[in-house]
Design a protein around this motif. Structure first.
Motif, PDB file in Angstrom:
ATOM      1  N   ALA A  15       0.855  -1.191   0.000  1.00 25.92           N
ATOM      2  CA  ALA A  15       0.000   0.000   0.000  1.00 25.92           C
ATOM      3  C   ALA A  15       0.885   1.232   0.000  1.00 25.92           C
ATOM      4  CB  ALA A  15      -0.936   0.015   1.203  1.00 25.92           C
ATOM      5  N   ALA A  16       0.383   2.302  -0.623  1.00 23.95           N
ATOM      6  CA  ALA A  16       1.085   3.585  -0.652  1.00 23.95           C
ATOM      7  C   ALA A  16       0.136   4.660  -0.140  1.00 23.95           C
ATOM      8  CB  ALA A  16       1.559   3.905  -2.074  1.00 23.95           C
ATOM      9  N   GLN A  17       0.586   5.423   0.843  1.00 24.21           N
ATOM     10  CA  GLN A  17      -0.262   6.434   1.458  1.00 24.21           C
ATOM     11  C   GLN A  17       0.476   7.763   1.567  1.00 24.21           C
ATOM     12  OE1 GLN A  17      -0.935   4.439   5.236  1.00 24.21           O
ATOM     13  NE2 GLN A  17      -3.009   3.860   4.629  1.00 24.21           N
ATOM     14  N   THR A  18      -0.292   8.824   1.732  1.00 25.28           N
ATOM     15  CA  THR A  18       0.294  10.116   2.050  1.00 25.28           C
ATOM     16  C   THR A  18       0.148  10.353   3.550  1.00 25.28           C
ATOM     17  OG1 THR A  18      -1.785  11.309   1.671  1.00 25.28           O
ATOM     18  CG2 THR A  18      -0.321  11.004  -0.223  1.00 25.28           C
ATOM     19  N   ALA A  19       1.062  11.129   4.112  1.00 22.86           N
ATOM     20  CA  ALA A  19       1.021  11.405   5.543  1.00 22.86           C
ATOM     21  C   ALA A  19       1.838  12.652   5.827  1.00 22.86           C
ATOM     22  CB  ALA A  19       1.573  10.227   6.348  1.00 22.86           C
ATOM     23  N   THR A  20       1.587  13.242   6.982  1.00 22.49           N
ATOM     24  CA  THR A  20       2.413  14.346   7.466  1.00 22.49           C
ATOM     25  C   THR A  20       3.554  13.750   8.280  1.00 22.49           C
ATOM     26  OG1 THR A  20       0.539  15.872   7.539  1.00 22.49           O
ATOM     27  CG2 THR A  20       2.480  16.440   8.852  1.00 22.49           C
ATOM     28  N   ILE A  21       4.779  13.943   7.824  1.00 26.57           N
ATOM     29  CA  ILE A  21       5.941  13.338   8.455  1.00 26.57           C
ATOM     30  C   ILE A  21       6.466  14.259   9.553  1.00 26.57           C
ATOM     31  CG2 ILE A  21       8.256  12.425   8.104  1.00 26.57           C
ATOM     32  CD1 ILE A  21       6.083  10.835   6.701  1.00 26.57           C
ATOM     33  N   GLU A  22       6.489  13.739  10.767  1.00 34.82           N
ATOM     34  CA  GLU A  22       7.101  14.434  11.897  1.00 34.82           C
ATOM     35  C   GLU A  22       8.458  13.780  12.160  1.00 34.82           C
ATOM     36  OE1 GLU A  22       6.244  17.029  13.571  1.00 34.82           O
ATOM     37  OE2 GLU A  22       4.256  17.364  12.709  1.00 34.82           O
ATOM     38  N   PRO A  23       9.564  14.529  12.004  1.00 29.79           N
ATOM     39  CA  PRO A  23      10.886  13.920  12.187  1.00 29.79           C
ATOM     40  C   PRO A  23      11.041  13.170  13.508  1.00 29.79           C
ATOM     41  CG  PRO A  23      11.105  16.119  11.254  1.00 29.79           C
ATOM     42  CD  PRO A  23       9.652  15.942  11.598  1.00 29.79           C
ATOM     43  N   GLY A  24      10.471  13.710  14.595  1.00 26.11           N
ATOM     44  CA  GLY A  24      10.604  13.047  15.878  1.00 26.11           C
ATOM     45  C   GLY A  24       9.986  11.662  15.906  1.00 26.11           C
ATOM     46  N   ALA A  25       8.920  11.458  15.140  1.00 32.56           N
ATOM     47  CA  ALA A  25       8.247  10.160  15.108  1.00 32.56           C
ATOM     48  C   ALA A  25       8.998   9.137  14.266  1.00 32.56           C
ATOM     49  CB  ALA A  25       6.827  10.326  14.579  1.00 32.56           C
TER      50      ALA A  25
ATOM     51  N   GLY B 230      12.518   9.186  14.122  1.00 28.96           N
ATOM     52  CA  GLY B 230      13.896   9.090  14.594  1.00 28.96           C
ATOM     53  C   GLY B 230      14.764  10.287  14.304  1.00 28.96           C
ATOM     54  N   GLY B 231      14.215  11.360  13.681  1.00 27.57           N
ATOM     55  CA  GLY B 231      15.014  12.550  13.415  1.00 27.57           C
ATOM     56  C   GLY B 231      15.175  12.820  11.936  1.00 27.57           C
ATOM     57  N   TRP B 232      16.126  13.701  11.601  1.00 31.98           N
ATOM     58  CA  TRP B 232      16.375  14.071  10.214  1.00 31.98           C
ATOM     59  C   TRP B 232      17.437  13.158   9.599  1.00 31.98           C
ATOM     60  CZ3 TRP B 232      14.576  17.469  13.718  1.00 31.98           C
ATOM     61  CH2 TRP B 232      13.610  18.398  13.313  1.00 31.98           C
ATOM     62  N   GLY B 233      17.385  13.043   8.262  1.00 35.50           N
ATOM     63  CA  GLY B 233      18.343  12.217   7.544  1.00 35.50           C
ATOM     64  C   GLY B 233      17.763  10.851   7.234  1.00 35.50           C
ATOM     65  N   TYR B 234      18.650   9.896   6.944  1.00 36.30           N
ATOM     66  CA  TYR B 234      18.192   8.528   6.689  1.00 36.30           C
ATOM     67  C   TYR B 234      18.108   7.810   8.023  1.00 36.30           C
ATOM     68  CZ  TYR B 234      17.372   4.211   4.177  1.00 36.30           C
ATOM     69  OH  TYR B 234      16.783   3.069   3.690  1.00 36.30           O
ATOM     70  N   ARG B 235      16.904   7.458   8.423  1.00 43.55           N
ATOM     71  CA  ARG B 235      16.670   6.882   9.734  1.00 43.55           C
ATOM     72  C   ARG B 235      16.232   5.425   9.625  1.00 43.55           C
ATOM     73  NH1 ARG B 235      19.453  10.321  12.036  1.00 43.55           N
ATOM     74  NH2 ARG B 235      18.685   9.536  14.025  1.00 43.55           N
ATOM     75  N   ILE B 236      16.719   4.606  10.543  1.00 40.44           N
ATOM     76  CA  ILE B 236      16.344   3.186  10.587  1.00 40.44           C
ATOM     77  C   ILE B 236      15.824   2.887  11.990  1.00 40.44           C
ATOM     78  CG2 ILE B 236      17.126   0.817  10.379  1.00 40.44           C
ATOM     79  CD1 ILE B 236      19.264   1.766   8.466  1.00 40.44           C
TER      80      ILE B 236
ATOM     81  N   ARG C 172      12.767  17.075   5.976  1.00 35.56           N
ATOM     82  CA  ARG C 172      12.064  18.218   6.560  1.00 35.56           C
ATOM     83  C   ARG C 172      10.799  17.706   7.227  1.00 35.56           C
ATOM     84  NH1 ARG C 172       7.924  18.195   3.219  1.00 35.56           N
ATOM     85  NH2 ARG C 172       8.154  18.041   0.963  1.00 35.56           N
ATOM     86  N   ARG C 173      10.079  18.606   7.869  1.00 36.08           N
ATOM     87  CA  ARG C 173       8.779  18.275   8.440  1.00 36.08           C
ATOM     88  C   ARG C 173       7.704  18.650   7.429  1.00 36.08           C
ATOM     89  NH1 ARG C 173       9.324  20.876  12.589  1.00 36.08           N
ATOM     90  NH2 ARG C 173       9.494  19.246  14.196  1.00 36.08           N
ATOM     91  N   GLY C 174       6.712  17.747   7.222  1.00 34.89           N
ATOM     92  CA  GLY C 174       5.644  18.081   6.284  1.00 34.89           C
ATOM     93  C   GLY C 174       5.150  16.876   5.520  1.00 34.89           C
ATOM     94  N   PRO C 175       4.569  17.090   4.337  1.00 29.25           N
ATOM     95  CA  PRO C 175       3.975  15.993   3.580  1.00 29.25           C
ATOM     96  C   PRO C 175       5.016  14.980   3.134  1.00 29.25           C
ATOM     97  CG  PRO C 175       4.070  17.990   2.255  1.00 29.25           C
ATOM     98  CD  PRO C 175       4.436  18.386   3.652  1.00 29.25           C
ATOM     99  N   GLY C 176       4.569  13.732   3.042  1.00 27.63           N
ATOM    100  CA  GLY C 176       5.481  12.682   2.624  1.00 27.63           C
ATOM    101  C   GLY C 176       4.725  11.462   2.133  1.00 27.63           C
TER     102      GLY C 176
END
Length: 305
Positions: free
Chosen positions: A239-249, A251-257, A267-271
């Protein structure tokens, strides 16, 4: 709620170790004490026991603060479990290193050497696993996610989506780090030149990222050097969805695992959020994510039909 509170308390618990150690050992240790050992096992750096105590206390308090923030902001996300596990391991490992350092100096004040006491550092790191267990499993994902509304594609019609992302935040931070390292390499330690490879790699990988969606799936490529960063075949996308991405949720900025999911957060915002086989997730921040989400939904429906 009880699991969250218990996990946070366990992250703070290693603070007891330096407090007890200061009461028990401060009048028995030499001054200064060995705090660093070279490749041969001999001590090569020294400091006061008070300095070791303060550093251990500060690291433990910082880890406890991270756990409190995670409980307030991430308790209903998998990010909470990851954050308190990392904080617990760091706090426990630091406390273990504190005890090992004190015991090595007590065992032989004239020539403290590395010994089996260092095992306490590894045992301390394992405290993170205890915190993880108490924190409990990650939140259930619930029923199968619903994909975005598919784009209207004809049976033989081809379509693709491509965009280029940039991250002024990451590249700016990398440039600043590089400038600091360069200054230190020129004035303090020439050996720091090799550290410049880290901000250079961050700049080359994240200054410009090409995102492509087509019948093959999703691809992320470092545009400056053509290095593939991520490739998800269409067959893996449920499935593919749109969402508002909060970096804190995430793991932060950058490539997170994180456990069960990963993300490229610039950035913070749509994703765009992809639900993959095996229950994993992948997210990437970008403008107008409804377009690639709808395209992936359409391509996935066609491939299954």
């Amino acid at each position: 709620m009880r699991r969250v509170s218990a996990a946070v308390i366990l992250v703070w618990l290693p603070l007891v170790v330096p407090v007890v150690g200061r009461v028990a050992w401060s009048d028995r240790l030499p001054d200064p004490i060995a705090t660093h050992w070279g490749p041969g096992g001999g001590a090569d750096r020294f400091s006061s026991f008070q300095a070791l105590f303060v550093v251990t206390l500060l690291v433990g308090a910082l880890c406890g603060g991270i756990a409190l923030v995670a409980a307030a902001r991430l308790r209903s996300t998998p990010g909470f479990r990851f954050a308190v596990t990392a904080a617990g391991a760091t706090a426990g490992g630091t406390a273990g290193a504190f005890v090992a350092t004190a015991q090595m100096n007590l065992a032989d004040p004239a020539d403290p050497r590395l010994s089996w006491w260092l095992v306490l550092f590894v045992v301390g790191l394992a405290w993170g696993l205890v915190v993880r267990q108490v924190a409990g499993p990650s939140p259930a994902t619930g029923s199968a996610p619903e994909s975005a509304e598919p784009l209207p594609l004809g049976p033989d019609e081809r379509a693709a989506f491509a965009t280029t992302l940039s991250s002024p935040l990451l590249t700016g931070a990398a440039a600043l780090t590089g400038a600091v390292v360069l200054a230190l390499a020129l004035t303090v330690s020439p050996g720091l030149w090799v550290v410049l490879l880290v901000p250079l790699a961050v700049t080359l990988c994240f200054a410009r990222i090409r995102v492509t969606v087509d019948r093959r799936g999703l691809r992320l490529v470092a545009a400056l050097i053509g290095l593939p960063l991520k490739r998800i075949p269409l067959a893996r996308i449920e499935a593919a969805q749109t969402a508002t991405i909060e970096p804190g949720a995430w793991g932060g900025w950058g490539y997170r695992i994180l456990p069960g999911r990963s993300a490229l957060v610039l950035r913070r915002g749509p994703g765009l959020v992809l639900h993959l086989d095996g229950g994993r997730q992948f997210a990437v921040t970008l403008d107008r994510p409804e377009v690639p989400a709808g395209l992936l939904a359409a391509l996935g429906t066609r491939s299954k039909g």
